[in-house]
Scaffold this active site. Structure first.
Site, mmCIF file in Angstrom:
data_model
loop_
_atom_site.group_PDB
_atom_site.id
_atom_site.type_symbol
_atom_site.label_atom_id
_atom_site.label_comp_id
_atom_site.label_asym_id
_atom_site.label_seq_id
_atom_site.Cartn_x
_atom_site.Cartn_y
_atom_site.Cartn_z
ATOM 1 N N CYS A 207 0.827 -1.198 0.000
ATOM 2 C CA CYS A 207 0.000 0.000 0.000
ATOM 3 C C CYS A 207 0.865 1.253 0.000
ATOM 4 C CB CYS A 207 -0.866 0.058 1.252
ATOM 5 S SG CYS A 207 -1.982 -1.336 1.391
ATOM 6 N N GLY B 139 0.310 0.354 -4.981
ATOM 7 C CA GLY B 139 -0.988 -0.313 -4.909
ATOM 8 C C GLY B 139 -1.893 0.204 -6.000
ATOM 9 N N ASN C 239 -0.392 1.027 5.798
ATOM 10 C CA ASN C 239 0.488 0.271 4.900
ATOM 11 C C ASN C 239 1.232 -0.757 5.743
ATOM 12 O OD1 ASN C 239 3.729 1.046 3.431
ATOM 13 N ND2 ASN C 239 2.381 -0.648 2.978
ATOM 14 N N GLY C 240 1.077 -2.027 5.399
ATOM 15 C CA GLY C 240 1.789 -3.066 6.137
ATOM 16 C C GLY C 240 0.850 -4.193 6.500
ATOM 17 N N TYR D 215 13.241 -3.341 -5.014
ATOM 18 C CA TYR D 215 12.138 -3.342 -5.971
ATOM 19 C C TYR D 215 11.052 -2.320 -5.684
ATOM 20 C CZ TYR D 215 7.823 -4.763 -8.265
ATOM 21 O OH TYR D 215 6.658 -4.758 -8.981
HETATM 22 P P1 AMP Z 1 7.826 -13.947 -10.965
HETATM 23 O O1 AMP Z 1 7.387 -13.841 -12.370
HETATM 24 O O2 AMP Z 1 6.761 -14.518 -10.070
HETATM 25 O O3 AMP Z 1 9.139 -14.635 -10.769
HETATM 26 O O4 AMP Z 1 8.007 -12.458 -10.443
HETATM 27 C C1 AMP Z 1 9.191 -11.752 -10.676
HETATM 28 C C2 AMP Z 1 8.886 -10.402 -11.280
HETATM 29 O O5 AMP Z 1 7.913 -9.734 -10.508
HETATM 30 C C3 AMP Z 1 10.118 -9.541 -11.319
HETATM 31 O O6 AMP Z 1 10.212 -8.988 -12.611
HETATM 32 C C4 AMP Z 1 9.898 -8.469 -10.283
HETATM 33 O O7 AMP Z 1 10.286 -7.209 -10.772
HETATM 34 C C5 AMP Z 1 8.417 -8.496 -10.025
HETATM 35 N N1 AMP Z 1 8.107 -8.485 -8.579
HETATM 36 C C6 AMP Z 1 8.829 -8.930 -7.546
HETATM 37 N N2 AMP Z 1 8.190 -8.759 -6.370
HETATM 38 C C7 AMP Z 1 7.019 -8.171 -6.673
HETATM 39 C C8 AMP Z 1 5.919 -7.713 -5.895
HETATM 40 N N3 AMP Z 1 5.905 -7.859 -4.578
HETATM 41 N N4 AMP Z 1 4.876 -7.149 -6.530
HETATM 42 C C9 AMP Z 1 4.880 -7.027 -7.875
HETATM 43 N N5 AMP Z 1 5.891 -7.433 -8.663
HETATM 44 C C10 AMP Z 1 6.949 -8.003 -8.078
#
Ligand code: AMP
Length: 488
Positions: free
Chosen positions: A17, A43, A118-119, A262
């Site tokens: 969030c 979000g 948020n959290g 990220y």
């Molecule tokens: P995956 O396809 O499940 O391995 O997700 C990895 C991709 O999702 C990477 O390109 C990350 O930049 C992105 N990512 C990692 N953590 C999150 C998150 N919490 N929410 C949204 N995207 C994420």
């Protein structure tokens, strides 16, 4: 939005969030909408604003993006007042229905109270059980509603004392903004896992203050950064200025390292460190730790871009935009099912063939979670004619779920929880795969090597070292018992 919309719940555990609050500026709701727009990356599923005009509170919530809900001047006009708080939600706990959309608002005998969170509270289910037994009627399924009930049943008289009473009973990672008739309040959990900053808006002396999850939300509204709200601190902002309260003993802080990797926007400054610089340094460290001969360094956009720049400079291998991102689709994670998520990767990225054909390619991304993105991207890059594909990841392997506010699936769905790096390389179809080491990550962030006895960050997603009790442990903790104490 008048009808309740129910979206599919997947395997998502937790809530991402963004929060924003403003004290004493003209058209506070419009300023809040701008701040929330800058925090949209935190979000995208729902958003809301509550304003106060000195006599009455006004509220509007809706599913979808900030622009879709607050782009209309009529909506902003329906939220008069010079103080407001707002929230962007990527729902992960609780169904995505309108009554779960924050800020939450309640009328008390002391006046109105709105809160945006948020959290994640790891003992929310225990508190909810106890509160329901006491007769509290929950309106939503979100964690954050326990704050409202704890404040309602508190025997203290002032809002701030009731808030402190409530905070002493919750366990978890949280940053809150809250609004009463008298004050705007901001709170960070005792370990400071989630970020919250304080800014000044308007001319000196006019009394304008901003609270926001990240500094990028100050820039958009022309506010100046004052300082981070400190771990365990409550800031109370009223016409007398900013008053700081520290109701918890001092704990060693554990800021979320994944915000650097990220989650935060690259133009934000987090705990004094520009996120963009941190990501470039992480990329450079990755090149030092896991270099491989290649012709081009290609980021997985957008999340891999700063790390790929750092990798390229450090290795001397040219940086190329070998993958182009379509900006008109949301994050892959927004998609509710595995099947759609799979398609989502193709909707989102396409190969830039001239930059890849015949080349040995180093692909840089920030993380591998389920492995869906990496597998699709590696395949796409090969189809575009790449001779070799080496995947480099600017975080250590994600082996554990987050329970503190970053959306990760249950542990069984994390690729790194079940497979070695070699197996993962094979599964995603890369010629080689490497992750930055934990110590390398700490060093890139300007820290000494990770001290297992006192780590500087919350890095539980990479280590399983959870600094706050987990939901199943909360069942046995005695923190909730004051709720049931005789004086209540
Ligand atoms: P995956 O396809 O499940 O391995 O997700 C990895 C991709 O999702 C990477 O390109 C990350 O930049 C992105 N990512 C990692 N953590 C999150 C998150 N919490 N929410 C949204 N995207 C994420």
């Amino acid at each position: 939005m008048t009808t309740e919309t129910r979206l599919g719940e997947d395997d998502k555990l937790h809530e991402e969030c963004g929060v924003f609050g403003v004290w004493k500026v003209p058209t506070a709701a419009a300023i809040t909408a701008l701040g929330l727009h800058a925090l949209q990356h935190r979000g995208q599923e729902a958003t809301g604003i509550v304003s106060f005009d000195g006599a009455r509170f006004h509220q509007h919530r809706g599913m979808g993006l900030v622009g879709d809900n607050f782009g209309d001047a009529k909506v902003i006009d329906s939220l008069p007042g010079s103080v407001a708080i707002g929230h962007n939600r990527y729902a992960t706990t609780g169904d995505t229905i309108l009554r779960n959309v924050q800020p939450l608002y309640a009328d008390f005998e002391f006046g109105g109270f709105a809160v945006a969170h948020n959290g994640n509270l790891t003992n929310a289910h225990v508190l909810r059980r106890a509160l329901v037994r006491r007769g509290c009627l929950f309106q939503s399924t979100t964690d954050s509603e326990v704050f409202v009930h704890l404040i309602a049943i508190s025997l203290y008289s002032t809002v701030v004392d009731r808030l402190i009473d409530a905070l002493k009973q919750v366990v978890g990672a949280y940053s809150l903004v809250a609004l009463s008739n008298e004050a705007l309040m901001g709170v960070r959990d005792p370990l400071g896992v989630r970020p919250l900053i304080l800014g000044r808006i308007g001319n000196e002396g006019t009394g304008g203050w901003v609270l926001a999850s990240e500094t990028c939300a100050l820039d958009i509204v022309g506010a100046d950064f004052v300082r981070d709200v400190e771990p365990g601190e409550i800031v109370v902002i009223n016409d007398q200025g900013v008053h700081s309260i520290r109701p918890f003993g001092r704990a060693r802080e554990r800021f979320c390292v994944f915000e650097y990797i990220y989650f935060a926007r690259p133009d934000s400054i987090v705990e004094g460190t520009p996120v963009y610089d941190a990501r470039k340094r992480i990329g450079a460290m990755l090149a030092r730790e896991a270099g491989v001969p290649a012709d081009v360094v290609v980021p997985v956009p957008d999340s891999g871009v700063p790390a790929a720049m750092g990798y390229s400079v450090e290795s001397g291998i040219p940086f190329e935009l070998g993958i182009i991102r379509n900006h008109y689709v949301g994050r892959t994670f927004i998609e509710p099912t595995d099947h759609i998520r799979h398609l989502g990767v193709k909707l989102k990225h396409s190969a830039n063939r001239p930059a890849l054909e015949g080349k040995r390619v180093i692909l840089v991304d920030d993380s591998i979670v389920r492995g869906t993105t990496s597998k699709k991207i590696v395949e796409m890059v090969r189809q575009a004619g790449a001779r070799e594909v080496h995947m480099r990841i600017s975080s250590p392997p994600t082996t554990h779920s987050c329970f503190y506010g970053i959306d990760t699936p249950e542990r069984g769905k994390l690729l790194a929880a079940k497979h070695t790096v070699e197996e993962m390389a094979e599964l995603i179809g890369a010629d080689s795969l490497a992750f930055i080491s934990l110590d390398g990550l700490y060093q890139a962030l300007g820290q000494p090597n990770r001290d297992p006895a006192a780590p500087h960050y919350c890095d539980a997603c990479f280590t399983g070292d959870y600094p706050i009790i987990l939901p199943d442990q909360a069942d046995n903790a005695d923190k909730q018992l004051s709720l049931l104490a005789a004086n209540h």
